[in-house]
Design an enzyme around this catalytic site. Structure first.
Site, PDB file in Angstrom:
ATOM      1  N   LYS A   1       1.991  -3.461   7.144  1.00 41.85           N
ATOM      2  CA  LYS A   1       2.452  -3.667   5.598  1.00 41.85           C
ATOM      3  C   LYS A   1       4.009  -3.524   5.349  1.00 41.85           C
ATOM      4  CE  LYS A   1      -1.699  -4.610   3.681  1.00 41.85           C
ATOM      5  NZ  LYS A   1      -1.757  -5.774   3.232  1.00 41.85           N
TER       6      LYS A   1
ATOM      7  N   SER B   1       0.972  -1.224   0.112  1.00 37.56           N
ATOM      8  CA  SER B   1      -0.005  -0.033  -0.145  1.00 37.56           C
ATOM      9  C   SER B   1       0.944   1.173   0.132  1.00 37.56           C
ATOM     10  CB  SER B   1      -0.894   0.030   1.233  1.00 37.56           C
ATOM     11  OG  SER B   1      -1.532   1.248   1.521  1.00 37.56           O
TER      12      SER B   1
ATOM     13  N   TYR C   1      -1.929  -0.879  10.927  1.00 34.91           N
ATOM     14  CA  TYR C   1      -2.179  -1.585   9.682  1.00 34.91           C
ATOM     15  C   TYR C   1      -0.810  -1.001   8.701  1.00 34.91           C
ATOM     16  CZ  TYR C   1      -3.614  -1.660   4.990  1.00 34.91           C
ATOM     17  OH  TYR C   1      -3.806  -1.817   3.486  1.00 34.91           O
TER      18      TYR C   1
HETATM   19  P1  NAD Z   1     -11.156  -6.959   1.556  1.00 42.13           P
HETATM   20  O1  NAD Z   1     -11.119  -6.870   2.994  1.00 42.13           O
HETATM   21  O2  NAD Z   1     -11.994  -6.751   0.614  1.00 42.13           O
HETATM   22  O3  NAD Z   1     -10.347  -8.325   1.261  1.00 42.13           O
HETATM   23  C1  NAD Z   1      -9.486  -9.062   1.951  1.00 42.13           C
HETATM   24  C2  NAD Z   1      -9.726 -10.374   2.075  1.00 42.13           C
HETATM   25  O4  NAD Z   1      -9.020 -11.235   2.787  1.00 42.13           O
HETATM   26  C3  NAD Z   1     -11.232 -10.618   2.647  1.00 42.13           C
HETATM   27  O5  NAD Z   1     -12.214 -11.409   1.615  1.00 42.13           O
HETATM   28  C4  NAD Z   1     -11.092 -11.517   3.928  1.00 42.13           C
HETATM   29  O6  NAD Z   1     -12.134 -12.156   4.219  1.00 42.13           O
HETATM   30  C5  NAD Z   1      -9.777 -12.152   3.677  1.00 42.13           C
HETATM   31  N1  NAD Z   1      -9.122 -12.543   4.812  1.00 42.13           N
HETATM   32  C6  NAD Z   1      -8.528 -11.437   5.880  1.00 42.13           C
HETATM   33  N2  NAD Z   1      -7.883 -12.152   6.646  1.00 42.13           N
HETATM   34  C7  NAD Z   1      -7.669 -13.576   6.288  1.00 42.13           C
HETATM   35  C8  NAD Z   1      -7.081 -14.445   6.900  1.00 42.13           C
HETATM   36  N3  NAD Z   1      -6.332 -14.508   8.096  1.00 42.13           N
HETATM   37  N4  NAD Z   1      -7.015 -15.701   6.004  1.00 42.13           N
HETATM   38  C9  NAD Z   1      -7.740 -15.896   4.905  1.00 42.13           C
HETATM   39  N5  NAD Z   1      -8.306 -14.799   4.530  1.00 42.13           N
HETATM   40  C10 NAD Z   1      -8.465 -13.593   5.193  1.00 42.13           C
HETATM   41  O7  NAD Z   1      -9.976  -5.906   1.117  1.00 42.13           O
HETATM   42  P2  NAD Z   1      -9.422  -5.381  -0.313  1.00 42.13           P
HETATM   43  O8  NAD Z   1      -9.809  -3.938  -0.169  1.00 42.13           O
HETATM   44  O9  NAD Z   1      -9.770  -6.191  -1.140  1.00 42.13           O
HETATM   45  O10 NAD Z   1      -7.956  -5.483   0.074  1.00 42.13           O
HETATM   46  C11 NAD Z   1      -7.076  -6.665  -0.310  1.00 42.13           C
HETATM   47  C12 NAD Z   1      -5.410  -6.356  -0.180  1.00 42.13           C
HETATM   48  O11 NAD Z   1      -4.975  -4.940  -0.588  1.00 42.13           O
HETATM   49  C13 NAD Z   1      -5.294  -6.169   1.620  1.00 42.13           C
HETATM   50  O12 NAD Z   1      -4.166  -6.891   1.804  1.00 42.13           O
HETATM   51  C14 NAD Z   1      -5.253  -4.748   1.685  1.00 42.13           C
HETATM   52  O13 NAD Z   1      -4.413  -4.342   2.930  1.00 42.13           O
HETATM   53  C15 NAD Z   1      -4.549  -4.252   0.331  1.00 42.13           C
HETATM   54  N6  NAD Z   1      -4.900  -2.881   0.075  1.00 42.13           N
HETATM   55  C16 NAD Z   1      -6.045  -2.363  -0.131  1.00 42.13           C
HETATM   56  C17 NAD Z   1      -6.368  -1.109  -0.389  1.00 42.13           C
HETATM   57  C18 NAD Z   1      -7.809  -0.601  -0.338  1.00 42.13           C
HETATM   58  O14 NAD Z   1      -7.798   0.686  -0.261  1.00 42.13           O
HETATM   59  N7  NAD Z   1      -8.589  -1.437  -0.438  1.00 42.13           N
HETATM   60  C19 NAD Z   1      -5.096  -0.209  -0.533  1.00 42.13           C
HETATM   61  C20 NAD Z   1      -3.823  -0.591  -0.449  1.00 42.13           C
HETATM   62  C21 NAD Z   1      -3.753  -1.936  -0.103  1.00 42.13           C
HETATM   63  C1  WQD Z   2      -9.625   9.731   0.684  1.00 45.88           C
HETATM   64  C2  WQD Z   2      -9.657  11.233   1.084  1.00 45.88           C
HETATM   65  C3  WQD Z   2     -10.036  11.725   3.244  1.00 45.88           C
HETATM   66  C4  WQD Z   2     -13.868   9.707   3.857  1.00 45.88           C
HETATM   67  C5  WQD Z   2      -7.077   4.617   3.099  1.00 45.88           C
HETATM   68  C6  WQD Z   2      -5.800   3.861   3.953  1.00 45.88           C
HETATM   69  C7  WQD Z   2      -4.814   3.605   3.006  1.00 45.88           C
HETATM   70  C8  WQD Z   2      -5.243   2.558   1.512  1.00 45.88           C
HETATM   71  C9  WQD Z   2      -6.314   3.267   1.102  1.00 45.88           C
HETATM   72  C10 WQD Z   2      -5.117   0.333   2.403  1.00 45.88           C
HETATM   73  C11 WQD Z   2      -8.913  11.547   2.137  1.00 45.88           C
HETATM   74  C12 WQD Z   2     -11.254  12.066   2.724  1.00 45.88           C
HETATM   75  C13 WQD Z   2     -12.658  10.219   3.237  1.00 45.88           C
HETATM   76  C14 WQD Z   2     -14.921  10.407   4.323  1.00 45.88           C
HETATM   77  C15 WQD Z   2     -13.565  12.500   3.712  1.00 45.88           C
HETATM   78  N1  WQD Z   2      -5.793   1.534   2.225  1.00 45.88           N
HETATM   79  N2  WQD Z   2     -12.627  11.595   3.284  1.00 45.88           N
HETATM   80  N3  WQD Z   2     -14.890  11.719   4.177  1.00 45.88           N
HETATM   81  O1  WQD Z   2      -7.414   7.762   3.748  1.00 45.88           O
HETATM   82  O2  WQD Z   2      -6.411   8.153   1.318  1.00 45.88           O
HETATM   83  O3  WQD Z   2      -6.366   5.947   2.229  1.00 45.88           O
HETATM   84  O4  WQD Z   2      -7.406   3.722   2.142  1.00 45.88           O
HETATM   85  O5  WQD Z   2      -3.919   0.289   2.196  1.00 45.88           O
HETATM   86  O6  WQD Z   2      -3.712   2.805   3.555  1.00 45.88           O
HETATM   87  O7  WQD Z   2      -5.263   4.703   4.638  1.00 45.88           O
HETATM   88  O8  WQD Z   2      -8.345   6.804   1.754  1.00 45.88           O
HETATM   89  O9  WQD Z   2     -10.724   6.751   0.891  1.00 45.88           O
HETATM   90  O10 WQD Z   2     -10.274   6.828   3.366  1.00 45.88           O
HETATM   91  O11 WQD Z   2      -9.780   8.992   2.138  1.00 45.88           O
HETATM   92  O12 WQD Z   2     -13.447  13.548   3.331  1.00 45.88           O
HETATM   93  O13 WQD Z   2     -15.804  10.087   4.891  1.00 45.88           O
HETATM   94  O14 WQD Z   2     -10.854  11.359   1.493  1.00 45.88           O
HETATM   95  O15 WQD Z   2      -9.784  12.657   4.386  1.00 45.88           O
HETATM   96  O16 WQD Z   2      -8.679  12.830   1.768  1.00 45.88           O
HETATM   97  P1  WQD Z   2      -7.089   7.255   2.318  1.00 45.88           P
HETATM   98  P2  WQD Z   2     -10.017   7.305   2.190  1.00 45.88           P
END
Ligand code: NAD
Ligand code: WQD
Length: 339
Positions: free
Chosen positions: A155, A126, A151
């Site tokens: 990562k 991330s 979190y």
């Molecule tokens: P998500 O929660 O929709 O998907 C994660 C999946 O992993 C879920 O289906 C959950 O049931 C499963 N899971 C959790 N813990 C588990 C375990 N111990 N064993 C087996 N399954 C497990 O999340 P997502 O948004 O699809 O994110 C996927 C990956 O991408 C995550 O690692 C997240 O940290 C990373 N990521 C997400 C974002 C975002 O904004 N969505 C941004 C950057 C990185």
């Molecule tokens: C985006 C913008 C908020 C909600 C997070 C995690 C990051 C990654 C992606 C996993 C910001 C603003 C948001 C609301 C708002 N996840 N906002 N009102 O914070 O960039 O990233 O998700 O790895 O690690 O930190 O994403 O969608 O929460 O926010 O004003 O109700 O929207 O302040 O500027 P963020 P976000």
């Protein structure tokens, strides 16, 4: 291209879209997910779209015996590792759960891979590992390691572990994929993001306001040093992200070591710009009010994605209007998510 891929967390938001893309490429997929934040409906819909089904195994990545059994049973050459917990705020209150699921889970997975002789891995990292970036756009070699919550630390720690593995044993081929802000849904509107309860992230929150489930958006701060005072992020369409994984898997076939790639568009949009784009896509108003900044938020974060273009031949193709259109289609077709 590899033929059998195990996708951990494959029932979740990004995992299900990537599973769909893999199935469409003719790749066999084994999904391992404990369903702690998802249901199998996403995979049933992916099968409906592609005409092909993944093998689904309900289980935990911390279950070493289960993993050993999967590697024995299926001819797995590659692991796409999405499984983990991802809510930043929750991680502050439940650090053990986050380190256990994310870090212990990844260690267990890697041990099972070594035992099975499988050394090709793509990990969902991330942009959070960059912390508060000193410069934008952010390129891969800028300093990491100052995430502000458990979190983000999990990562960062996993990235360190995977780098060390690759340094210790030349058989590893590892992609550390640093996602920026994934949004949107598959163009069919059949699969998308289905957060539990009140969404934490901007896009699902806006979509639920537009559809009438939530009364108004709360904008966290309009006093940032940005053009309009609201936070700026690099939103990326989830299908562009899925396609980035396909390109990374291809690249790993001819590379060893650990490689970091940013998966972002290179464009930053403010909260106000996102609101306006969503209103245009949905033809609905998105009422909002301004509130103080959210703890831990940064002003501006967007990628320099040129390394992925150079080395993977990958570039995000979908712009903000497509992201909003597809998020809205998913929300309208599934007002209660998969339920
Ligand atoms: P998500 O929660 O929709 O998907 C994660 C999946 O992993 C879920 O289906 C959950 O049931 C499963 N899971 C959790 N813990 C588990 C375990 N111990 N064993 C087996 N399954 C497990 O999340 P997502 O948004 O699809 O994110 C996927 C990956 O991408 C995550 O690692 C997240 O940290 C990373 N990521 C997400 C974002 C975002 O904004 N969505 C941004 C950057 C990185
Ligand atoms: C985006 C913008 C908020 C909600 C997070 C995690 C990051 C990654 C992606 C996993 C910001 C603003 C948001 C609301 C708002 N996840 N906002 N009102 O914070 O960039 O990233 O998700 O790895 O690690 O930190 O994403 O969608 O929460 O926010 O004003 O109700 O929207 O302040 O500027 P963020 P976000």
């Amino acid at each position: 291209m590899t033929s059998t891929v195990i996708v951990t967390g494959g029932a979740g938001y990004i995992g299900s879209h990537t599973t769909l893309a893999l199935l469409q490429m003719g790749i066999d997929v084994v999904v391992l997910d404990n369903l702690s934040n998802s249901t199998t409906a996403s995979l049933e819909r992916a099968a409906q779209i592609t005409g092909r089904s993944p093998v689904f195994v309900q289980g935990d990545i911390r279950d070493e015996a289960l993993l050993n059994g999967l590697f024995e049973k299926y001819p797995i050459q590659t692991v796409l590792h999405f499984a983990g917990l991802k809510a930043v705020g929750e991680s502050v209150n439940r650090p053990l759960a986050y380190y256990d699921n994310n870090v212990t889970g990844t260690l267990t997975l890697c041990k099972a891979m070594v035992r099975a002789g499988v050394f090709r891995l793509a990990f969902s990292s991330s942009a959070t590992v960059y912390g508060n970036p000193a410069i934008v756009p952010i390129f891969e070699s800028v300093t990491t390691g100052m995430p502000t919550n458990p979190y983000g630390c999990s990562k960062y720690m996993i990235e360190q572990v995977l780098q060390d593995l690759a340094n210790a044993d030349p058989r590893w081929s590892i992609a550390l994929l640093r996602y920026f802000n994934p949004v949107g849904a598959h163009e069919s509107g059949l699969i998308g993001e289905d957060p539990n309860g009140i969404p934490n992230n901007l896009l699902p929150y806006i979509a639920q306001v537009a559809v009438g489930k939530l009364p108004e958006l709360v904008v966290f701060g309009n006093d940032y040093p940005t053009a309009d005072g609201t936070g700026v992020r690099d939103y990326i369409h989830v299908m562009d992200l899925a396609e980035g994984h396909l390109r990374a898997l291809e690249a790993l076939e001819t590379r060893t070591g650990a490689h970091v790639w940013n998966l972002g568009t290179g464009h930053g949009y403010s909260v106000f710009e996102v609101i306006r784009a969503f209103e245009a896509a949905s033809d609905r108003p998105v009422p909002y009010r301004i509130a103080p900044r959210r703890t831990g938020d940064i002003a501006t974060c967007y990628a320099d994605p040129s390394k992925a273009m150079r080395e993977l031949g990958w570039k995000a193709k979908r712009g903000l209007p497509e992201m909003m259109r597809d998020a809205w289609r998913w929300q309208q077709m599934n007002p209660n998510g998969y339920r």
